[in-house]
Write an enzyme that holds these catalytic residues in place. Structure first.
Site, PDB file in Angstrom:
ATOM      1  N   CYS A 328       0.752  -1.157   0.154  1.00 16.21           N
ATOM      2  CA  CYS A 328       0.032  -0.029  -0.041  1.00 16.21           C
ATOM      3  C   CYS A 328       0.844   1.384  -0.108  1.00 16.21           C
ATOM      4  O   CYS A 328       1.514   1.524  -1.073  1.00 16.21           O
ATOM      5  CB  CYS A 328      -0.923  -0.255   1.138  1.00 16.21           C
ATOM      6  SG  CYS A 328      -2.436   1.051   1.044  1.00 16.21           S
ATOM      7  N   HIS A 425      -3.633  -5.685   1.547  1.00 14.16           N
ATOM      8  CA  HIS A 425      -3.362  -6.018   2.858  1.00 14.16           C
ATOM      9  C   HIS A 425      -3.815  -7.495   3.207  1.00 14.16           C
ATOM     10  O   HIS A 425      -5.050  -7.816   2.521  1.00 14.16           O
ATOM     11  CB  HIS A 425      -3.911  -4.944   3.840  1.00 14.16           C
ATOM     12  CG  HIS A 425      -3.298  -3.511   3.751  1.00 14.16           C
ATOM     13  ND1 HIS A 425      -2.176  -3.292   4.198  1.00 14.16           N
ATOM     14  CD2 HIS A 425      -3.783  -2.512   3.083  1.00 14.16           C
ATOM     15  CE1 HIS A 425      -2.104  -1.919   4.089  1.00 14.16           C
ATOM     16  NE2 HIS A 425      -3.018  -1.448   3.402  1.00 14.16           N
TER      17      HIS A 425
END
Length: 492
Positions: A328, A425
């Site tokens: 991310c 994630h």
């Protein structure tokens, strides 16, 4: 409602254990937190985000995650400001000094979420935040007694004996509360006791004499907590093994590190040493992998990374043939350029990235909050997780995606495959992927932990632990006092 005599007294874990305990009794249980402050968040099935602690509590209760389980989530962006998420949706950012003026407008949303959960539950276990004794913050409070009074919810105080001074904490908290607040308190729990709990027997009459509160039990230290995802990065540091492991994964501890529960399945592996590198220390030269984690303030954390000289360490690591993974915000940092033209994270800016991947990222647009499934392209292993980010990434290295997610390419690999990044994630919770990834780092390595079954067993062990040491029947009876009072009001 469990309220603490201070922060980090173990409320989150107690609520998780009680969720599992009462769910096993056949009750429909829901966790709830009026206000949370954390950069460790989870994506809900209804397209919102909540604190990681409430996600674990929902898992313990055996129910899907809902954006109503954490009505207000504050995600710190600076030392004095935070992004404000209401009922799972980002509403903007606010400075700490301005938040007090915002809180009165948030209480109706908090109560709305509570009522939403109440319609589908037999029992709601509410977690407070910080301490109700912080009287300087009492005005317009929505996190502790302000919510409890508005909702008419009975309260149990939790004190942490590990810190010392637990008698003073419990008595002092009681003294500082207003009479109508004290009237809501049914009793207290002493948490994290080491040794013979009978040694605390003589303390109970003292507390009762000064406060009138009864004890619901003394909870001994639960060592299994290290296997459960934590909400604070300190929880992860506490789980590091003194003997380390054969595979060393270095993680720069960025000032606004976010979604670091990505690291929990790795830290659970006996052969893996997850090293959180603090400011002032260099990245270890013997690291098998440098993992750049998520960030709540990507440009600011990139600047902090450079101030520490970690960018130099990273280039040396890559030049030695070392592997790098960015998740991310960490993925965004690995590119050639990182731009924030609209000032999403602060003043508009456009800065060079670390240049380890041939991609560029522009922050902006709507926040993407979605649960995803797919596969890891190098190994073919199934993965699942979630995306939680703002911005889009483009560039030549996207032609070598790391993942296939819902039939689309995701992430990027360098030409030699040693530098990689993606927006997903939670990858390492997939046991097959984690095994393949560790073998990529060292051919003789292997994953040895089935992570989700480990979490489930630990939640059961925690529930057993609380069943032995708390008066669960009395706690349930206390919760039912609100139901009886509500029935009387409805009849009146």
């Amino acid at each position: 409602m469990l309220q603490g005599t201070g922060s980090n007294v173990g409320k989150s874990l107690l609520v998780a254990g009680l969720c599992r305990l009462f769910a096993r009794r056949g009750l429909q249980v829901r966790p709830f937190k009026p206000q949370n402050m954390s950069n460790n968040a989870a994506v809900t099935a209804d397209g919102g985000e909540i604190g990681r602690a409430q996600a674990l509590q929902a898992q313990a209760a055996g129910v899907p995650l809902s954006r109503h389980m954490n009505a207000v989530l504050l995600k710190p962006e600076t030392d004095t400001g935070a992004q404000v998420v209401v009922q799972g949706r980002m509403t903007g950012s606010c400075r700490a000094r301005d938040y007090a003026r915002l809180k009165p407008s948030l209480l109706p949303k908090v109560l709305e979420s509570f009522v939403h959960l109440e319609a589908e539950a037999d029992l709601i276990l509410v977690e407070g935040a910080g301490s109700p004794a912080e009287v300087n913050l009492r005005r317009h409070d929505i996190a502790n007694m302000g919510f409890a009074l508005a909702a008419g919810v009975p309260v149990v105080l939790v004190g942490d004996i590990e810190r010392g001074g637990v008698i003073a904490s419990l008595v002092g908290t009681h003294v500082l509360l207003e009479p109508e607040e004290r009237a809501l308190i049914g009793g207290y729990v002493v948490n994290r006791f080491r040794g013979d709990a009978a040694l605390f027997d003589d303390a109970h009459p003292i507390i009762r004499e000064r406060t009138g509160m009864r004890s619901y039990g003394v909870v001994p230290w639960f060592d299994g907590a290290r296997a459960l995802p934590g909400e604070d990065v300190l929880d992860l540091e506490a789980r590091r093994r003194p003997d380390g492991g054969r595979i060393r994964i270095a993680v720069p501890r960025l000032p606004r590190i976010a979604n670091f529960d990505d690291l929990d399945p790795l830290a659970a592996e006996p052969d893996v040493d997850v090293v959180l590198v603090r400011a002032g220390d260099e990245l270890p030269r013997d690291a098998d992998l440098v993992l750049l984690p998520g960030s709540k303030a990507t440009l600011a954390d990139l600047a902090a990374l450079r101030r520490e000289g970690w960018d130099v360490d990273l280039r040396r690591h890559a030049a030695r043939g070392g592997r790098v993974l960015g998740l991310c915000g960490g993925y965004q940092m690995l590119g050639r350029r990182l731009a924030d033209p609209a000032g999403v994270e602060g003043p508009p800016d456009d800065v060079p990235g670390l240049g380890l991947l041939d991609v560029e990222t522009v922050l902006g647009g709507d926040k993407r909050l979605v649960l995803v499934r797919g596969r890891d392209l190098p190994s073919g292993c199934e993965v699942r997780g979630y995306e939680m980010h703002i911005g889009s990434t483009a560039g030549p290295d996207l032609g070598r995606p790391m993942l296939s997610i819902d039939g689309r390419p995701e992430g990027a690999l360098s030409r030699d495959g040693r530098i990689m990044g993606c927006y997903v994630h939670g990858l390492f919770a997939s046991d097959g992927f984690r095994d393949a990834f560790l073998r990529r780092l060292r051919p003789d390595a292997a994953a040895k932990v089935a992570f989700e079954p480990l979490v489930e067993r630990t939640l059961d062990d925690l529930a057993d632990h609380l069943e032995r040491n708390l008066d669960a029947d009395a706690l349930l009876a206390l919760a039912r006092t609100r139901s009886r009072e509500r029935d009387r009001q409805d009849q009146g």
